[in-house]
Design a protein around this motif. Structure first.
Motif, PDB file in Angstrom:
ATOM      1  N   GLY A 120     -31.143   8.979  18.901  1.00  0.00           N
ATOM      2  CA  GLY A 120     -31.630  10.649  18.643  1.00  0.00           C
ATOM      3  C   GLY A 120     -30.933  11.333  18.180  1.00  0.00           C
ATOM      4  N   GLY A 121     -29.478  10.982  18.520  1.00  0.00           N
ATOM      5  CA  GLY A 121     -28.162  12.071  17.841  1.00  0.00           C
ATOM      6  C   GLY A 121     -28.061  11.452  16.525  1.00  0.00           C
ATOM      7  N   VAL A 122     -28.255  10.528  16.443  1.00  0.00           N
ATOM      8  CA  VAL A 122     -28.071   9.940  15.016  1.00  0.00           C
ATOM      9  C   VAL A 122     -29.182  10.859  14.000  1.00  0.00           C
ATOM     10  N   VAL A 123     -30.039  10.671  14.698  1.00  0.00           N
ATOM     11  CA  VAL A 123     -31.265  11.703  13.665  1.00  0.00           C
ATOM     12  C   VAL A 123     -31.160  13.054  13.508  1.00  0.00           C
ATOM     13  N   LEU A 124     -30.482  13.365  14.596  1.00  0.00           N
ATOM     14  CA  LEU A 124     -30.706  14.877  14.044  1.00  0.00           C
ATOM     15  C   LEU A 124     -29.408  15.333  12.947  1.00  0.00           C
ATOM     16  N   LEU A 125     -28.346  14.071  13.271  1.00  0.00           N
ATOM     17  CA  LEU A 125     -26.890  14.892  12.409  1.00  0.00           C
ATOM     18  C   LEU A 125     -27.431  14.621  11.587  1.00  0.00           C
ATOM     19  N   MET A 126     -28.654  13.332  10.963  1.00  0.00           N
ATOM     20  CA  MET A 126     -28.694  13.220   9.674  1.00  0.00           C
ATOM     21  C   MET A 126     -29.224  14.580   8.836  1.00  0.00           C
ATOM     22  N   VAL A 127     -30.411  14.748   9.727  1.00  0.00           N
ATOM     23  CA  VAL A 127     -31.122  16.235   9.154  1.00  0.00           C
ATOM     24  C   VAL A 127     -30.261  17.382   9.368  1.00  0.00           C
TER      25      VAL A 127
END
Length: 325
Positions: free
Chosen positions: A262-269
């Motif tokens: 989830g953290g990876v997704v949010l930093l990507m976003v």
């Protein structure tokens, strides 16, 4: 690819995306549907307070560690670096002059808090956990991109554009103040504070987000109708390609930091999104000669819908593949 298409399909029929689509369609059809400005402002205040508060509670529950500090640093570096990437891409695919290219580039280093909120909602609906302090990273990524954009446009100029008024616009921007302030309140009060007001900031959250995105659809549709002639085909290509490029920078940083899926997704976003609140306000002060119809149409009329409909599912699929989550 199958997973990405499945995620995109599910996202397309979510209330959040359909609310945005309704507003977009109404604006393009020239309907008189509108959300009163005061109501839209109240909705944005609610969303910023809720996401900031919940992020602060998560940090209180998690505690401060080195990963938090390094993630904040990574966010600042990404925000400062991505405008240079965006500027280079604009020079390749468009004939935009330096002033407008720099103004646009600054939007793509900063972040869209609504895209971030929509991504957290998608993660919650899929039961994917994330680091609560990512909201602090979002706040940290607002300002550095503005400084990079001003450096790009001021090369060769003897007079600088940084003055007290601009610093005030950057540091005391309402969205940053509210986001950071509510984050601190959530951090201080912790889970007990969340329990006290959970009926206000947890249960109604997605419904309020739907109404806000209805308004965003109306704004985006009207912007597209007015600004489509200014951006051209090259600008359209940039608005669709740059978020993917930015997300890959975010992916690399997140994997180095060892963030959760989830953290990876949010930093990507965050790295993929483009500002349409804080940076336009700063550009009005610092670069009044830049054309607002160009940078607002690209950030709000092209990149925002792309991220909302296709980008977020794409980033979720990539993050899952990269982390095995």
């Amino acid at each position: 690819m199958t997973e990405i298409l499945a995620l995109a399909g599910d996202n397309l029929i979510s209330p959040i995306v359909l609310s945005f689509a309704l507003g977009l369609a109404a604006a393009l059809a020239r309907s008189d549907l509108s959300v009163p400005e005061a109501a839209a402002k109240a909705l944005s205040i609610y969303l910023l307070f809720a996401i900031g508060f919940k992020g602060g509670v998560s940090v209180a529950d998690h505690g401060i560690d080195a990963t938090l500090g390094f993630t904040l640093l990574a966010g600042v570096v990404l925000s400062g670096l991505l405008p240079f990437v965006a500027y280079l891409l604009l020079c390749i695919v468009t004939r935009m002059d330096r002033l407008n290219a720099a103004a646009v580039a600054g939007h793509y280093g900063s972040i869209s808090i609504v895209t971030f909120v929509a991504a957290t909602s998608v993660l919650e609906s899929r039961g994917i956990g994330s680091e609560g302090y990512m909201v602090a990273v979002a706040a940290a990524m607002e300002a550095p991109a503005i400084l990079s954009a001003l450096w790009l446009v001021s090369r060769g100029e003897k007079s600088g554009r940084m003055d007290a008024g601009l610093w005030r616009e950057i540091l005391l921007n309402g969205s940053i103040v509210l986001l950071v302030g509510s984050f601190l309140i959530g951090w201080v009060t912790g889970p007990e504070g969340l329990e006290e007001i959970s009926s206000f900031i947890v249960a109604p959250f997605k419904g309020v987000l739907c109404l806000f995105l209805l308004d965003m659809g109306l704004v985006a549709g009207r912007g597209m109708a007015k600004g489509r002639h200014d951006i051209g085909l090259g600008g359209l290509v940039f608005g669709l390609v740059m978020p993917v490029v930015g997300s890959l920078f975010g992916l690399g940083a997140a994997l180095l930091l060892g963030l959760s899926t989830g953290g990876v997704v949010l930093l990507m976003v965050l790295a993929a999104s483009a500002s349409y609140i804080a940076v336009p306000a700063a550009m009005r002060v610092a670069l009044p000669e830049a054309n607002p119809s160009i940078y607002l149409t690209l950030s709000l009329g092209v990149t925002f819908p792309f991220n909302l409909v296709l980008g977020i599912p794409l980033y979720v699929a990539i993050a899952r593949a990269a982390t095995g989550g």
